[in-house]
Design a protein around this motif. Structure first.
Motif, short mmCIF file in Angstrom:
data_model
loop_
_atom_site.label_atom_id
_atom_site.label_comp_id
_atom_site.label_asym_id
_atom_site.label_seq_id
_atom_site.Cartn_x
_atom_site.Cartn_y
_atom_site.Cartn_z
N ILE A 20 0.85 -1.18 0.00
CA ILE A 20 0.00 0.00 0.00
C ILE A 20 0.89 1.23 0.00
O ILE A 20 2.00 1.22 0.54
N GLU A 21 0.41 2.30 -0.61
CA GLU A 21 1.15 3.54 -0.65
C GLU A 21 0.66 4.43 0.49
O GLU A 21 -0.53 4.72 0.59
N LEU A 22 1.60 4.86 1.33
CA LEU A 22 1.25 5.65 2.52
C LEU A 22 1.40 7.14 2.25
O LEU A 22 2.16 7.56 1.38
N VAL A 23 0.67 7.93 3.04
CA VAL A 23 0.83 9.38 2.96
C VAL A 23 2.23 9.75 3.43
O VAL A 23 2.88 8.99 4.14
N ARG A 24 2.67 10.91 3.05
CA ARG A 24 4.04 11.31 3.35
C ARG A 24 4.25 11.61 4.84
O ARG A 24 5.29 11.32 5.41
N TYR A 25 3.26 12.22 5.48
CA TYR A 25 3.40 12.61 6.88
C TYR A 25 2.34 11.91 7.73
O TYR A 25 1.15 12.19 7.58
N LEU A 39 -0.15 6.77 13.31
CA LEU A 39 -1.14 6.45 12.28
C LEU A 39 -0.62 6.92 10.93
O LEU A 39 -0.37 8.12 10.74
N ALA A 40 -0.46 6.00 9.99
CA ALA A 40 0.00 6.31 8.64
C ALA A 40 -1.05 5.83 7.65
O ALA A 40 -1.07 4.66 7.27
N PRO A 41 -1.97 6.70 7.23
CA PRO A 41 -3.01 6.30 6.29
C PRO A 41 -2.46 6.04 4.89
O PRO A 41 -1.42 6.59 4.51
N SER A 42 -3.18 5.24 4.13
CA SER A 42 -2.84 5.04 2.73
C SER A 42 -3.29 6.26 1.94
O SER A 42 -4.13 7.03 2.40
N THR A 43 -2.72 6.43 0.76
CA THR A 43 -3.06 7.61 -0.04
C THR A 43 -4.51 7.58 -0.51
O THR A 43 -5.09 8.64 -0.74
#
Length: 126
Positions: A20-25, A39-43
């Motif tokens: 999965i691709e995660l948000v940068r921050y 918490l690192a959400p996906s894009t």
């Protein structure tokens, strides 16, 4: 034998990547008792990686792949599978005072109010 190996290799290499691709921050949450959640959400906003630290529970230090459930009016629940059952581990609500975050440990082991710690979020290495 080498034909089987080549066929197997070709099949494996033709599968799409499942990362999965995660948000940068990411979002770093904490409270005054030492409980932390990262918490690192996906894009696409459908999933997120969630790690909880500082609790004396089986979820401490484990990185979970959560499903994001929209609760309406800016609220979201980050759900995991724990002991074969879906559980809302982290819930964000939107109220007149702003965002509120609450951590719910499985099996009624505790609930913690958390707040966003913007200074610590920069320490995250995806």
């Amino acid at each position: 034998m080498s034909r089987i190996f080549l066929l197997f290799t070709a099949c494996i290499l033709s599968l799409p990547a499942l990362a999965i691709e995660l948000v940068r921050y990411p979002t770093h949450l904490t409270n005054n008792q030492g409980v932390q959640a990262l918490l690192a959400p996906s894009t696409d906003g459908q999933q997120a990686l969630l790690q909880v630290k500082g609790v004396n529970h089986a979820v401490d230090g484990v990185v979970f792949l959560t499903e994001v459930q929209d609760r309406g009016q800016g609220g979201e629940a980050y759900r995991i599978q724990f002991d074969g059952e879906p559980r809302g581990l982290l819930v964000k609500t939107q109220g007149w005072r702003g965002e509120a975050w609450r951590l719910y440990l499985p099996r009624g082991a505790g609930e913690f109010d958390l707040y966003v710690d913007n200074e610590a979020a920069g320490d995250f290495d995806a």
